[in-house]
Design a protein around this motif. Structure first.
Motif, mmCIF file in Angstrom:
data_model
loop_
_atom_site.group_PDB
_atom_site.id
_atom_site.type_symbol
_atom_site.label_atom_id
_atom_site.label_comp_id
_atom_site.label_asym_id
_atom_site.label_seq_id
_atom_site.Cartn_x
_atom_site.Cartn_y
_atom_site.Cartn_z
ATOM 1 N N VAL A 65 0.777 -1.058 0.104
ATOM 2 C CA VAL A 65 -0.046 -0.080 0.079
ATOM 3 C C VAL A 65 0.767 1.309 -0.081
ATOM 4 N N GLY A 66 1.823 1.308 0.770
ATOM 5 C CA GLY A 66 3.028 2.285 0.897
ATOM 6 C C GLY A 66 3.430 2.527 -0.635
ATOM 7 N N VAL A 67 3.744 1.764 -1.335
ATOM 8 C CA VAL A 67 4.565 1.697 -2.583
ATOM 9 C C VAL A 67 3.388 2.221 -3.520
ATOM 10 N N ILE A 68 2.124 1.810 -3.590
ATOM 11 C CA ILE A 68 1.111 2.275 -4.355
ATOM 12 C C ILE A 68 0.908 3.847 -4.149
ATOM 13 N N GLN A 69 0.762 4.028 -2.898
ATOM 14 C CA GLN A 69 0.412 5.433 -2.774
ATOM 15 C C GLN A 69 1.514 6.300 -2.812
ATOM 16 N N ALA A 70 2.847 5.907 -2.746
ATOM 17 C CA ALA A 70 3.899 6.726 -3.212
ATOM 18 C C ALA A 70 3.727 7.073 -4.714
ATOM 19 N N ALA A 71 3.278 6.013 -5.580
ATOM 20 C CA ALA A 71 3.243 6.230 -6.833
ATOM 21 C C ALA A 71 2.000 7.202 -7.172
ATOM 22 N N LEU A 72 0.981 7.203 -6.625
ATOM 23 C CA LEU A 72 -0.184 8.004 -6.572
ATOM 24 C C LEU A 72 0.194 9.475 -6.329
ATOM 25 N N ASP A 73 0.985 9.427 -5.194
ATOM 26 C CA ASP A 73 1.317 10.769 -4.785
ATOM 27 C C ASP A 73 2.487 11.685 -5.794
ATOM 28 N N ASP A 74 3.369 10.821 -6.495
ATOM 29 C CA ASP A 74 4.171 11.144 -7.605
ATOM 30 C C ASP A 74 3.621 11.919 -8.764
ATOM 31 N N PRO A 75 3.688 13.007 -9.101
ATOM 32 C CA PRO A 75 3.024 13.388 -10.296
ATOM 33 C C PRO A 75 3.764 12.905 -11.641
ATOM 34 N N ARG A 76 4.950 12.539 -11.440
ATOM 35 C CA ARG A 76 5.891 11.933 -12.786
ATOM 36 C C ARG A 76 5.473 10.545 -12.716
ATOM 37 N N VAL A 77 5.059 9.821 -11.939
ATOM 38 C CA VAL A 77 4.855 8.506 -12.046
ATOM 39 C C VAL A 77 3.343 8.144 -12.071
ATOM 40 N N ARG A 78 2.509 8.974 -11.660
ATOM 41 C CA ARG A 78 1.022 8.451 -11.427
ATOM 42 C C ARG A 78 0.365 8.050 -12.527
ATOM 43 N N VAL A 79 0.620 8.828 -13.597
ATOM 44 C CA VAL A 79 -0.358 8.226 -14.731
ATOM 45 C C VAL A 79 0.226 7.025 -15.521
ATOM 46 N N PRO A 80 1.541 6.889 -15.923
ATOM 47 C CA PRO A 80 2.194 5.502 -16.119
ATOM 48 C C PRO A 80 1.769 4.546 -15.374
ATOM 49 N N PHE A 81 1.928 4.721 -14.131
ATOM 50 C CA PHE A 81 1.681 3.640 -12.780
ATOM 51 C C PHE A 81 0.238 3.291 -13.027
ATOM 52 N N LEU A 82 -0.579 4.158 -12.863
ATOM 53 C CA LEU A 82 -1.968 3.592 -13.183
ATOM 54 C C LEU A 82 -2.341 2.967 -14.581
ATOM 55 N N ALA A 83 -1.855 3.485 -15.694
ATOM 56 C CA ALA A 83 -1.918 2.780 -16.792
ATOM 57 C C ALA A 83 -1.411 1.315 -17.186
ATOM 58 N N SER A 84 -0.372 1.232 -16.069
ATOM 59 C CA SER A 84 0.096 -0.229 -16.087
ATOM 60 C C SER A 84 -0.759 -1.384 -15.317
ATOM 61 N N LEU A 85 -1.788 -0.950 -14.722
ATOM 62 C CA LEU A 85 -2.536 -1.738 -13.880
ATOM 63 C C LEU A 85 -3.522 -2.385 -14.587
ATOM 64 N N ALA A 86 -4.014 -3.555 -14.448
ATOM 65 C CA ALA A 86 -5.248 -4.173 -15.020
ATOM 66 C C ALA A 86 -6.483 -3.430 -14.463
ATOM 67 N N VAL A 87 -7.359 -3.349 -15.295
ATOM 68 C CA VAL A 87 -8.805 -2.631 -15.160
ATOM 69 C C VAL A 87 -9.828 -3.605 -14.559
ATOM 70 N N ALA A 88 -10.379 -3.619 -13.531
ATOM 71 C CA ALA A 88 -11.498 -4.694 -13.237
ATOM 72 C C ALA A 88 -12.646 -4.497 -14.399
ATOM 73 N N GLY A 89 -12.999 -6.012 -14.634
ATOM 74 C CA GLY A 89 -14.029 -6.011 -15.476
ATOM 75 C C GLY A 89 -13.639 -5.729 -16.929
ATOM 76 N N ARG A 90 -12.327 -5.702 -17.321
ATOM 77 C CA ARG A 90 -11.976 -5.180 -18.541
ATOM 78 C C ARG A 90 -10.428 -5.626 -19.032
ATOM 79 N N THR A 91 -9.472 -5.531 -18.231
ATOM 80 C CA THR A 91 -8.419 -6.045 -18.772
ATOM 81 C C THR A 91 -7.463 -7.048 -17.909
#
Length: 161
Positions: A65-91
């Protein structure tokens, strides 16, 4: 898409990038140092490989959770991090899971014969991680429990905000 071979290569590249050598052990030291610097490393944690398949790996739900939160809090990492995750019911590995939470949950699964995990983000701000260990772990039951947990957590988020 999960690619364990690529995960191993990335860990080895981390070791090589700081001049220590392109090995899993050197890459693991880089990861450990980075987590220590961020205040996320706790006694008992261990990184043995890049994929998480080693029985020597030891991570906690809190550290994930700490690593995920750090990725969400970093504007340089946030968008590519979220894009790297699978989407529920979709991918990816969540394609057939949590269909009622489609686009509301993004995550990463992990499954071996002795563990099952789901970690990720609900909405755009709630980080979560569920890890189940045993010998063996019934993956179908573990996934059902993970999905119930995320569904309840998503319901709490909807009610509060």
């Amino acid at each position: 898409h999960s690619d364990n071979y690529t995960a191993e290569l990335v860990l080895k590249a981390l070791g090589a990038s700081v001049g220590q050598g392109g090995t899993s052990a050197h890459g693991a030291r880089v990861v450990r140092r980075t987590l220590q610097d961020a205040g996320l490393w706790k006694p008992g944690l261990r990184i043995a490989d890049g994929s998480g398949l080693s029985s020597l790996d030891r991570l906690s739900a809190g550290s994930l959770v700490g690593v995920i939160q750090a990725a969400l809090d970093d504007p340089r990492v946030r968008v590519p991090f979220l894009a790297s995750l699978a989407v529920a019911g979709r991918t990816g590995t969540l394609q057939d899971r949590l269909p009622a939470l489609r686009w509301k949950v993004r995550g990463k699964t992990g499954t071996t014969s002795s563990s099952s995990s789901l970690s990720g983000v609900i909405g755009d701000s709630i980080a979560f991680a569920v890890i189940e260990n045993g010998s063996p772990v019934a993956s179908w039951a573990a996934r059902a429990a993970q999905d119930r947990f995320v569904t309840v957590l998503a319901g709490l988020q909807t009610r509060s905000g």
